[in-house]
Scaffold this motif. Structure first.
Motif, PDB file in Angstrom:
ATOM      1  N   SER A 321     -10.153   4.669 -12.463  1.00  0.00           N
ATOM      2  CA  SER A 321      -9.426   4.804 -11.194  1.00  0.00           C
ATOM      3  C   SER A 321      -9.317   3.457 -10.483  1.00  0.00           C
ATOM      4  CB  SER A 321     -10.133   5.822 -10.307  1.00  0.00           C
ATOM      5  OG  SER A 321      -9.599   5.817  -9.005  1.00  0.00           O
ATOM      6  N   SER A 322     -10.415   2.722 -10.428  1.00  0.00           N
ATOM      7  CA  SER A 322     -10.424   1.442  -9.729  1.00  0.00           C
ATOM      8  C   SER A 322      -9.480   0.443 -10.385  1.00  0.00           C
ATOM      9  CB  SER A 322     -11.850   0.885  -9.693  1.00  0.00           C
ATOM     10  OG  SER A 322     -11.910  -0.305  -8.942  1.00  0.00           O
ATOM     11  N   GLY A 323      -9.506   0.364 -11.715  1.00  0.00           N
ATOM     12  CA  GLY A 323      -8.622  -0.560 -12.419  1.00  0.00           C
ATOM     13  C   GLY A 323      -7.158  -0.221 -12.214  1.00  0.00           C
ATOM     14  N   THR A 324      -6.832   1.055 -12.233  1.00  0.00           N
ATOM     15  CA  THR A 324      -5.448   1.478 -12.008  1.00  0.00           C
ATOM     16  C   THR A 324      -4.971   1.074 -10.623  1.00  0.00           C
ATOM     17  OG1 THR A 324      -5.802   3.375 -13.486  1.00  0.00           O
ATOM     18  CG2 THR A 324      -3.893   3.453 -12.032  1.00  0.00           C
ATOM     19  N   LEU A 325      -5.806   1.267  -9.626  1.00  0.00           N
ATOM     20  CA  LEU A 325      -5.431   0.925  -8.254  1.00  0.00           C
ATOM     21  C   LEU A 325      -5.274  -0.580  -8.074  1.00  0.00           C
ATOM     22  CD1 LEU A 325      -7.774   3.410  -6.362  1.00  0.00           C
ATOM     23  CD2 LEU A 325      -5.291   3.566  -6.570  1.00  0.00           C
ATOM     24  N   LEU A 326      -6.170  -1.366  -8.659  1.00  0.00           N
ATOM     25  CA  LEU A 326      -6.074  -2.819  -8.537  1.00  0.00           C
ATOM     26  C   LEU A 326      -4.809  -3.341  -9.200  1.00  0.00           C
ATOM     27  CD1 LEU A 326      -9.776  -3.895  -9.187  1.00  0.00           C
ATOM     28  CD2 LEU A 326      -8.545  -3.907  -7.014  1.00  0.00           C
ATOM     29  N   ALA A 327      -4.464  -2.792 -10.351  1.00  0.00           N
ATOM     30  CA  ALA A 327      -3.225  -3.204 -11.026  1.00  0.00           C
ATOM     31  C   ALA A 327      -2.008  -2.860 -10.178  1.00  0.00           C
ATOM     32  CB  ALA A 327      -3.135  -2.539 -12.398  1.00  0.00           C
ATOM     33  N   ALA A 328      -2.045  -1.717  -9.503  1.00  0.00           N
ATOM     34  CA  ALA A 328      -0.934  -1.338  -8.629  1.00  0.00           C
ATOM     35  C   ALA A 328      -0.792  -2.310  -7.465  1.00  0.00           C
ATOM     36  CB  ALA A 328      -1.141   0.088  -8.114  1.00  0.00           C
ATOM     37  N   VAL A 329      -1.920  -2.765  -6.900  1.00  0.00           N
ATOM     38  CA  VAL A 329      -1.869  -3.767  -5.840  1.00  0.00           C
ATOM     39  C   VAL A 329      -1.259  -5.056  -6.368  1.00  0.00           C
ATOM     40  CG1 VAL A 329      -3.239  -5.172  -4.249  1.00  0.00           C
ATOM     41  CG2 VAL A 329      -3.834  -2.785  -4.627  1.00  0.00           C
ATOM     42  N   GLY A 330      -1.630  -5.440  -7.591  1.00  0.00           N
ATOM     43  CA  GLY A 330      -1.108  -6.667  -8.177  1.00  0.00           C
ATOM     44  C   GLY A 330       0.390  -6.643  -8.378  1.00  0.00           C
TER      45      GLY A 330
END
Length: 548
Positions: A321-330
């Motif tokens: 979940s955390s990795g998916t959200l960080l990629a979306a921010v990027g």
């Protein structure tokens, strides 16, 4: 605006602070009284945050912060401690209060009696979270961040046990290092710009002399690393699965939200400070977030597949979940951020439910059942039935196991992103936005890195499905020995509540997406945030902060 509504902004900080302090004055043996006060305060917190969300949602897009900046002490920004409410902050506050109710309710079965000052630490944790989501100043963000961490140290160690203490010490060491990086980064930023107010910083950042921009970028990068550690980005996530696995079930459930602090801060600062008006620093760190997020999703997917213990599987699910959200921010796209906010809510609720569900499911398993099952699979051992012992046919599954099995199946659907629940809706909204980016005429123009991210999100869901189905078969379908667990209503009710909320998100998907769309569009209009904070003026002798 109404006077009472304006002062409601500070309630998510003051209410848990006063409650936590008051609970210190009550003798520890009076568990019932302390639980009653703590739960009452948490329910009031939920009512306050829900009112704040309704108020924030009623403001025009782009004018959220303009109407809802609150200067404590009536000093104008950037000198005041400013609290800022917009749709994103309101969403995080409501999510915090919902998880708090579920976790606190689950703890009333036994965990709140397992050690001293559980309710006080829990309330101080809520205070730190509320302050972190509302503050408009980096130094005060550091203060609330430390309050949250200090409370989390005590909660993680709550209940003792060798594994919990060892993992807790690792958690403390890592987060102390992250706090040091936070302080260094904030000091460097202040040394260059002379301010730590986020809105004032956004105004001054483009005017920084060229010879100081490298120092500013370095300070910002160090600050970003501190939050990336908290968000669990690869390769800085080695501490998270063990720490969350070691925590008590209600503590691990509310800890799911702690990783979202990193996402929240990175999302807000990246769009506020490094938007289109940041000059040479426009888009600073975006590629790092995108690459780090994708690497985290890939790493966590392998971790999910390799996990035999259910607690570790849940820990790696947090990283997915955390990795998916960080990629979306990027990616920095408005529609992608909107889908990511929907995914944030769904994944947080479902992962918290999983952590609480694990404790109940483990009661139906023999100690070491995971290791024994892996050994049997590796060496081909089988359990032989005696010839004179007929196999039982049509054995009715006990009611407790049936309820737990249904809840587990719902959580599998949510985390894997399968229809028809909110996990699918949120992932579909996010992935659709990724391949239909603003300004692109066709999917053929989508960058290759975006297709890689889409593939990783889909494959992470497949990995979660395989791993959780394997665990579910071992637990509910073909256990080595059937043990009927003793489950209390107060333990099952919070899990059902969180799953029911995910059902509600599915049914109200259109309304939820409208809210997240508005939140994402407001975040991409930093001028409204800046104006709302810096134009909130009040004379020092006046007792009210008057927005202008």
């Amino acid at each position: 605006m109404m006077d009472w509504a304006r002062h409601l902004i500070i309630v998510p900080i003051l209410l848990p602070l006063v409650t936590g302090a008051a609970l210190l004055l009550i003798d520890e043996v009076r568990h019932g009284l302390k639980a009653l006060i703590s739960m009452t305060s948490t329910l009031l917190l939920f009512a306050a945050t829900l009112a704040l969300m309704r108020i924030a949602d009623g403001t025009p897009v782009g004018n959220d912060a303009l109407s809802w900046s609150y200067a404590i002490g009536s000093w104008p920004a950037p000198f005041a401690i400013v609290l800022v409410l917009d749709r994103l902050a309101a969403l995080m506050l409501v999510l915090t209060s919902v998880l708090a109710i579920a976790s606190l309710g689950f703890s009333l079965a036994r965990w709140h009696k397992a050690g001293p000052h559980f309710h006080t630490l829990f309330q101080f944790l809520l205070m730190g979270l509320g302050g972190a989501f509302l503050t408009g100043d980096l130094f005060n963000l550091f203060v609330f961040f430390e309050v949250t961490l200090a409370a989390s140290y005590g909660l993680l160690l709550h209940g003792s046990g060798m594994f919990r203490v060892r993992s807790g010490l690792h958690y403390i060491a890592i987060n102390l290092a992250a706090s040091l990086l936070f302080l260094i980064g904030v000091s460097m930023i202040y040394g260059v710009t002379g301010t730590l107010n986020m809105a004032d910083l956004a105004v001054r950042l483009p005017t920084v002399p060229p010879d100081n921009r490298m120092l500013l970028a370095s300070g910002t990068a160090i600050l970003g690393v501190a939050f990336l550690v908290k968000a669990g980005v690869w390769p800085l996530c080695f501490w998270l699965p063990s720490a969350y696995m070691a925590a008590a079930a209600p503590v691990a459930a509310v800890f799911v939200l702690l990783t979202k602090i990193g996402f929240y801060v990175l999302l807000r600062l990246s769009l506020l400070l490094f938007g289109s008006e940041a000059g040479e620093l426009t888009g600073f760190g975006g590629m790092v977030l995108l690459t780090g997020g994708m690497a985290t999703v890939a790493f966590a997917s392998f971790g999910v597949l390799a996990s035999q213990a259910m607690g570790r599987l849940a820990g790696y699910s947090v990283l997915v979940s955390s990795g998916t959200l960080l990629a979306a921010v990027g990616m920095g796209d408005t529609s992608v951020v909107s889908g990511a906010l929907f995914y944030l809510v769904s994944s947080t609720l479902s992962t918290a439910a999983l952590f609480m569900l694990i404790e109940l499911v483990e009661r139906a398993r023999e100690p070491g059942a995971d290791l024994l099952t892996v050994t049997m699979e590796a060496y081909g051992d089988e359990i032989d039935l005696e010839e004179d012992e007929p196999a039982e046919v049509g054995v009715i599954m006990p009611g407790a196991l049936a309820v737990l099995g249904i809840c587990y199946g719902c959580v599998v659907l949510l985390l894997a992103g399968l229809p028809p629940l909110s996990g699918f809706v949120s992932k579909f909204a996010m992935l659709t936005s990724m391949i239909n980016l603003d300004g692109l005429g066709s999917p053929m123009e989508v960058p290759a890195r975006t297709w890689v991210l889409v593939a990783l999100v889909i494959l992470s869901g497949l990995a979660t499905l395989i791993a959780m189905m394997r665990t579910g078969i071992r637990t509910f379908w073909a256990p080595l020995e059937l043990i009927v667990p003793r489950v209390l209503v107060v333990e099952v009710a919070p899990i059902i509540m969180l799953i029911a909320l995910c059902f509600f998100l599915t049914l109200a998907g259109g309304g939820v997406l409208n809210y997240t769309d508005a939140a994402a569009r407001s975040l991409h209009i930093p001028a409204s945030y800046i104006g709302g904070v810096l134009e909130s003026v009040a004379p020092p002798g006046n007792s009210e902060a008057v927005p202008r």
